[in-house]
Design a protein around this motif. Structure first.
Motif, PDB file in Angstrom:
ATOM      1  N   TRP A 187       4.346  11.885   1.859  1.00  0.00           N
ATOM      2  CA  TRP A 187       4.433  11.787   0.399  1.00  0.00           C
ATOM      3  C   TRP A 187       5.618  10.921   0.011  1.00  0.00           C
ATOM      4  O   TRP A 187       6.672  10.968   0.648  1.00  0.00           O
ATOM      5  CB  TRP A 187       4.592  13.171  -0.235  1.00  0.00           C
ATOM      6  CG  TRP A 187       3.340  13.991  -0.198  1.00  0.00           C
ATOM      7  CD1 TRP A 187       2.954  14.861   0.785  1.00  0.00           C
ATOM      8  CD2 TRP A 187       2.315  14.020  -1.193  1.00  0.00           C
ATOM      9  NE1 TRP A 187       1.747  15.429   0.471  1.00  0.00           N
ATOM     10  CE2 TRP A 187       1.328  14.933  -0.745  1.00  0.00           C
ATOM     11  CE3 TRP A 187       2.124  13.364  -2.405  1.00  0.00           C
ATOM     12  CZ2 TRP A 187       0.183  15.204  -1.473  1.00  0.00           C
ATOM     13  CZ3 TRP A 187       0.981  13.635  -3.137  1.00  0.00           C
ATOM     14  CH2 TRP A 187       0.024  14.537  -2.669  1.00  0.00           C
TER      15      TRP A 187
ATOM     16  N   TYR B 284      -2.449   7.060  -5.094  1.00  0.00           N
ATOM     17  CA  TYR B 284      -1.262   7.203  -5.921  1.00  0.00           C
ATOM     18  C   TYR B 284      -1.641   7.533  -7.353  1.00  0.00           C
ATOM     19  O   TYR B 284      -2.780   7.317  -7.786  1.00  0.00           O
ATOM     20  CB  TYR B 284      -0.410   5.926  -5.891  1.00  0.00           C
ATOM     21  CG  TYR B 284      -0.986   4.765  -6.676  1.00  0.00           C
ATOM     22  CD1 TYR B 284      -0.679   4.585  -8.027  1.00  0.00           C
ATOM     23  CD2 TYR B 284      -1.835   3.836  -6.075  1.00  0.00           C
ATOM     24  CE1 TYR B 284      -1.206   3.519  -8.751  1.00  0.00           C
ATOM     25  CE2 TYR B 284      -2.353   2.772  -6.791  1.00  0.00           C
ATOM     26  CZ  TYR B 284      -2.040   2.621  -8.127  1.00  0.00           C
ATOM     27  OH  TYR B 284      -2.561   1.574  -8.841  1.00  0.00           O
TER      28      TYR B 284
ATOM     29  N   SER C  24       0.481   7.601 -11.421  1.00  0.00           N
ATOM     30  CA  SER C  24       1.726   7.337 -12.143  1.00  0.00           C
ATOM     31  C   SER C  24       1.533   7.553 -13.630  1.00  0.00           C
ATOM     32  O   SER C  24       0.426   7.413 -14.155  1.00  0.00           O
ATOM     33  CB  SER C  24       2.219   5.903 -11.889  1.00  0.00           C
ATOM     34  OG  SER C  24       1.348   4.953 -12.466  1.00  0.00           O
TER      35      SER C  24
ATOM     36  N   ALA D  97       3.669   3.179  -5.201  1.00  0.00           N
ATOM     37  CA  ALA D  97       2.805   3.861  -6.173  1.00  0.00           C
ATOM     38  C   ALA D  97       2.730   3.077  -7.475  1.00  0.00           C
ATOM     39  O   ALA D  97       3.199   3.521  -8.528  1.00  0.00           O
ATOM     40  CB  ALA D  97       3.305   5.280  -6.418  1.00  0.00           C
TER      41      ALA D  97
ATOM     42  N   SER E 284      -3.980   4.826   1.127  1.00  0.00           N
ATOM     43  CA  SER E 284      -3.141   5.727   0.342  1.00  0.00           C
ATOM     44  C   SER E 284      -3.755   5.938  -1.031  1.00  0.00           C
ATOM     45  O   SER E 284      -4.541   5.126  -1.517  1.00  0.00           O
ATOM     46  CB  SER E 284      -1.718   5.170   0.218  1.00  0.00           C
ATOM     47  OG  SER E 284      -1.736   3.909  -0.427  1.00  0.00           O
TER      48      SER E 284
ATOM     49  N   LEU F  85       2.778   9.126  -4.353  1.00  0.00           N
ATOM     50  CA  LEU F  85       1.827   8.474  -3.458  1.00  0.00           C
ATOM     51  C   LEU F  85       1.657   9.314  -2.205  1.00  0.00           C
ATOM     52  O   LEU F  85       2.631   9.840  -1.646  1.00  0.00           O
ATOM     53  CB  LEU F  85       2.309   7.069  -3.100  1.00  0.00           C
ATOM     54  CG  LEU F  85       1.447   6.247  -2.144  1.00  0.00           C
ATOM     55  CD1 LEU F  85       1.387   4.788  -2.581  1.00  0.00           C
ATOM     56  CD2 LEU F  85       1.985   6.321  -0.702  1.00  0.00           C
ATOM     57  N   ARG F  86       0.412   9.449  -1.755  1.00  0.00           N
ATOM     58  CA  ARG F  86       0.089  10.137  -0.502  1.00  0.00           C
ATOM     59  C   ARG F  86      -0.436   9.114   0.486  1.00  0.00           C
ATOM     60  O   ARG F  86      -1.425   8.428   0.231  1.00  0.00           O
ATOM     61  CB  ARG F  86      -0.976  11.207  -0.753  1.00  0.00           C
ATOM     62  CG  ARG F  86      -1.507  11.902   0.507  1.00  0.00           C
ATOM     63  CD  ARG F  86      -0.435  12.775   1.169  1.00  0.00           C
ATOM     64  NE  ARG F  86      -1.014  13.765   2.056  1.00  0.00           N
ATOM     65  CZ  ARG F  86      -1.301  13.589   3.347  1.00  0.00           C
ATOM     66  NH1 ARG F  86      -1.067  12.407   3.906  1.00  0.00           N
ATOM     67  NH2 ARG F  86      -1.813  14.569   4.063  1.00  0.00           N
ATOM     68  N   ASP F  87       0.262   8.990   1.623  1.00  0.00           N
ATOM     69  CA  ASP F  87      -0.076   8.004   2.642  1.00  0.00           C
ATOM     70  C   ASP F  87      -0.938   8.668   3.708  1.00  0.00           C
ATOM     71  O   ASP F  87      -0.529   9.641   4.345  1.00  0.00           O
ATOM     72  CB  ASP F  87       1.213   7.445   3.255  1.00  0.00           C
ATOM     73  CG  ASP F  87       0.958   6.223   4.119  1.00  0.00           C
ATOM     74  OD1 ASP F  87      -0.202   5.986   4.501  1.00  0.00           O
ATOM     75  OD2 ASP F  87       1.923   5.508   4.432  1.00  0.00           O
TER      76      ASP F  87
ATOM     77  N   ARG G 130       0.804  -1.213   0.000  1.00  0.00           N
ATOM     78  CA  ARG G 130       0.000   0.000   0.000  1.00  0.00           C
ATOM     79  C   ARG G 130       0.843   1.271   0.000  1.00  0.00           C
ATOM     80  O   ARG G 130       0.307   2.367  -0.183  1.00  0.00           O
ATOM     81  CB  ARG G 130      -0.949   0.011   1.199  1.00  0.00           C
ATOM     82  CG  ARG G 130      -0.259   0.054   2.536  1.00  0.00           C
ATOM     83  CD  ARG G 130      -1.242   0.101   3.708  1.00  0.00           C
ATOM     84  NE  ARG G 130      -0.563   0.060   4.982  1.00  0.00           N
ATOM     85  CZ  ARG G 130      -0.026   1.122   5.567  1.00  0.00           C
ATOM     86  NH1 ARG G 130      -0.095   2.304   4.978  1.00  0.00           N
ATOM     87  NH2 ARG G 130       0.579   1.007   6.730  1.00  0.00           N
ATOM     88  N   ARG G 131       2.153   1.146   0.183  1.00  0.00           N
ATOM     89  CA  ARG G 131       3.031   2.323   0.170  1.00  0.00           C
ATOM     90  C   ARG G 131       3.841   2.425  -1.117  1.00  0.00           C
ATOM     91  O   ARG G 131       4.762   3.241  -1.208  1.00  0.00           O
ATOM     92  CB  ARG G 131       3.974   2.287   1.381  1.00  0.00           C
ATOM     93  CG  ARG G 131       3.260   2.409   2.728  1.00  0.00           C
ATOM     94  CD  ARG G 131       4.241   2.678   3.842  1.00  0.00           C
ATOM     95  NE  ARG G 131       4.960   3.923   3.606  1.00  0.00           N
ATOM     96  CZ  ARG G 131       6.155   4.211   4.148  1.00  0.00           C
ATOM     97  NH1 ARG G 131       6.760   3.313   4.924  1.00  0.00           N
ATOM     98  NH2 ARG G 131       6.746   5.352   3.900  1.00  0.00           N
TER      99      ARG G 131
END
Length: 668
Positions: free
Chosen positions: A385, A437, A439, A43, A435, A428-430, A40-41
């Motif tokens: 971020w 993301y 790309s 992107a 989160s 990516l914003r946690d 989940r962390r």
């Protein structure tokens, strides 16, 4: 089919609201982008399969395990004849794996010519699967569909034996053994592994038998606290018959029959393959490095309905990646720099075929394929971020020296693709338990060797590489008992390579303008408690031709052949009292268009599977007795259709009807 997605989304919201922190799902760690982070962390759209998920299906079959993942269609046109589609990549796949880069224990399984012999591996050789969906060329080179990372882990117990059998003459036996070296020092652990498997079946259709033996030897040792080595060697002997495609009339009359002529000419695939790879892992201070060197060789014997191929292949290559952690303000900038190089030499002869015996030589080629990749990546985390940027430069070349031809010219033909850049940007914003993301990634896919040099002997110098740009946004969350992932993407391909066949049934290739590929992929895990796990995934793919005209007919706007608009997977795993368990899976696949005009489609189907068993201890050995079945609704379906057959209308490769299996696994 939209109702399936909204049902899964509604369930995820309700289950998340009801979840608590007393029973928490494990968080999968991914390594595909040069880091060890929870999925989940990262992107990107990444799915994983662990050992338990791979082994829970009928008779340890890789097909249903891969098909549970959103965006994936794993096909088996005949026992042992695999084809895998990620986000529609089978548009250009006559067989095998195309447009996807595959690694096994860090060794490139995909050849520099673009082919991937995935059928060299038994599920016994795989403990973990990590699939990156979408272009990952910034680290792995050619391929617009994704990257598949397969690996072998340390065994939890010293030995495991398993035996199973079932319908259509199915029999499988395997063993995994691990032992320490007996050496004790400060450098670290040393251990060795041996895995062997035999699998055979007579097949559901006429002329569809399979025989495969694999033997894997692995070793891992430490020479210092900072340096480890691992060695993996895999030998595979593989032989399977090719029953061939059927037309609509043959399919309706008797789906178990083979294509006329397949048995008489002994149409089949036969391999002997050896793959050996050595990996060094080194870390000290802010620096770390992983380097893999490998060598491979195989002998290929392939009688087909109209000819007979024999090939000898030798390949070498390596991959290295350096990582550096640079402190920057209040965080760390992680830098990666690496390279990959592959070289393959192939001696290929094509003969006539008389009753399964090679006759006169039609043509003979000596082929040299080379591939080189140079890649760089930077990743930086600041507060909540995480930013990523990557770039690779790629070279690919073919040199075909036709030394003999019975009815054409001889000489050297070359194709070179130099300096192709594949960039990737992601953020990516946690938010803690979830989160968001986004790309942008670029990929390219040159013609594979089998597309550049086709089976009937032509060399297609006019075939151009595909180029694609993928835009993707997604959300990932995990809260107590619930984990989910949602991805939305848009991939635009230009010079898309598509397939058709000539009057003989030989698969040929052509560029098809551009394609517009839009999709939604969703998956949900819910741990209902100590006795029940639930899983669901939904895939929506709207893949269409952008601008494409051929033979005076405009196919612009038509759906791409080989891609199902809707796919749903539902799964329930019950852990019952007294060691009993039950796994039930349902796969719904929508109707699949099979030609450019959209006038022929493979039928939609529901594929229901179940496996029940008992796990317990007898005489200090852990046992797992199981039985079950597949296609329990006895649906008529095809696991792998032929696309755009020019003559004969042979679209269909029928899959087995209702079938059963039983087996036992013993861990002393």
């Amino acid at each position: 089919m939209y109702r399936y997605f909204f049902l899964l989304l509604f369930l995820s919201q309700q289950l998340a609201a009801q979840s608590d922190t007393l029973y928490t799902l494990p968080d999968a760690t991914v390594v595909g982008f040069r880091d060890q982070l929870p999925a989940r962390r990262v992107a990107a759209s990444i799915s994983t399969l662990r050992t338990g998920e791979l082994r829970q299906y009928p008779a340890a079959d890789l097909l249903p395990a891969m098909n549970r993942l959103p965006g994936v269609r794993f096909e088996e046109r005949a026992p042992g004849s695999y084809r895998i589609s990620v986000r529609g990549s089978t548009l250009r796949s006559p067989f095998g794996v195309r447009n996807i880069k595959v690694y096994w224990n860090g060794i490139p399984l995909t050849e520099p010519g673009g082919d991937t012999p995935l059928n060299f591996l038994d599920v016994n050789n795989i403990d973990r699967v990590e699939l990156i969906r979408g272009p990952a060329g910034s680290l792995f080179g050619a391929g617009t569909a994704g990257t598949l990372l397969l690996s072998t882990d340390t065994l939890a117990r010293p030995a495991t034996l398993d035996v199973s059998g079932g319908s259509f003459g199915f029999f499988r036996a395997g063993a995994r053994v691990q032992w320490p070296s007996g050496r004790a020092d400060d450098a670290g652990p040393h251990h060795y592994q041996l895995r062997v498997t035999h699998q055979q079946t007579e097949g559901y259709r006429d002329h569809s038998s399979l025989r495969r033996q694999t033997a894997q030897a692995s070793a891992r040792w430490s020479v210092s606290p900072h340096r480890n080595f691992s060695l993996h060697a895999l030998y595979t002997r593989l032989g399977y018959d090719l029953p061939g495609g059927l037309n609509a009339e043959q399919y309706a009359a008797d789906p178990r029959q083979a294509r006329p002529g397949s048995a008489e000419t002994n149409a089949s695939i036969n391999y002997d393959n050896l793959l050996v790879g050595l990996t060094q892992e080194w870390a000290r201070g802010r620096w770390s490095n992983q380097t893999t060197l490998y060598g491979t060789g195989f002998y290929f014997d392939h009688p087909f309905n109209f000819d007979y191929k024999r090939e000898t292949n030798l390949g070498v290559g390596g991959r290295t990646a350096f990582d550096y952690a640079l402190p920057l303000r209040t965080s760390v900038l992680n830098l990666s720099l690496g390279a990959e190089s592959q070289l393959q030499y192939r001696m290929a002869n094509n003969f006539g075929n008389e009753s399964g015996t090679p006759t006169e030589l039609n043509f003979s080629d000596e082929i040299l394929s080379t591939q080189r990749i140079l890649f760089f990546q930077a990743q930086y985390t600041i507060d909540d971020w995480r930013f990523s940027a990557g770039l690779s430069l790629n070279d690919l070349g073919y040199r075909v020296d036709r030394t003999f031809s019975a009815d054409g010219p001889v000489g050297i033909t070359e194709s070179n693709l130099r300096g192709v850049a594949s960039p990737r940007l992601a953020a990516l914003r946690d938010f803690g338990s979830w989160s968001l993301y986004g790309s942008i990634s670029s990929g390219f896919s040159p013609p594979t060797l089998d597309e550049f040099r086709t089976n009937e002997g032509s060399i297609n110098t006019a075939l151009r590489p595909e180029r694609g740009t993928n835009y993707e946004v997604g959300a990932k969350g995990r809260r107590g008992r619930v984990a989910y992932e949602l991805a939305l993407f848009y991939l635009r391909l230009t010079e898309t390579i598509s397939t058709y066949s000539d009057a003989r049934g030989t698969t040929l290739f052509r560029n098809a303008g551009n394609t517009e590929q839009r999709g939604l992929e969703f998956q949900l895990d819910y741990a209902a408690g100590p006795w029940l796990d639930l899983y669901g995934s939904y895939t929506y793919h709207r893949f269409t031709y952008g601008t494409y005209a051929r033979g005076g007919t405009d196919y612009s706007g038509n759906r791409l052949p080989g891609t199902a608009p809707h796919i749903v997977n539902l799964e329930a795993r019950f852990r019952l009292p007294a060691g009993l368990y039950l796994t039930v899976t349902e796969n719904y696949t929508d109707a699949i268009p099979l030609n450019d005009a959209g006038t022929v489609s493979g039928e939609a189907y529901h594929l229901l599977r179940a496996r029940a068993g008992w796990r317990g201890t007898i005489a200090r050995s852990e046992l797992d007795f199981f039985l079950g079945g597949s296609n329990l609704l006895d649906e008529r379906m095809s696991f792998g259709n032929d696309l755009n057959p020019q003559f004969g209308g042979r679209y269909y490769q029928p899959a087995p009807g209702r079938n059963w299996f039983v087996g036992v696994s013993v861990t002393p």
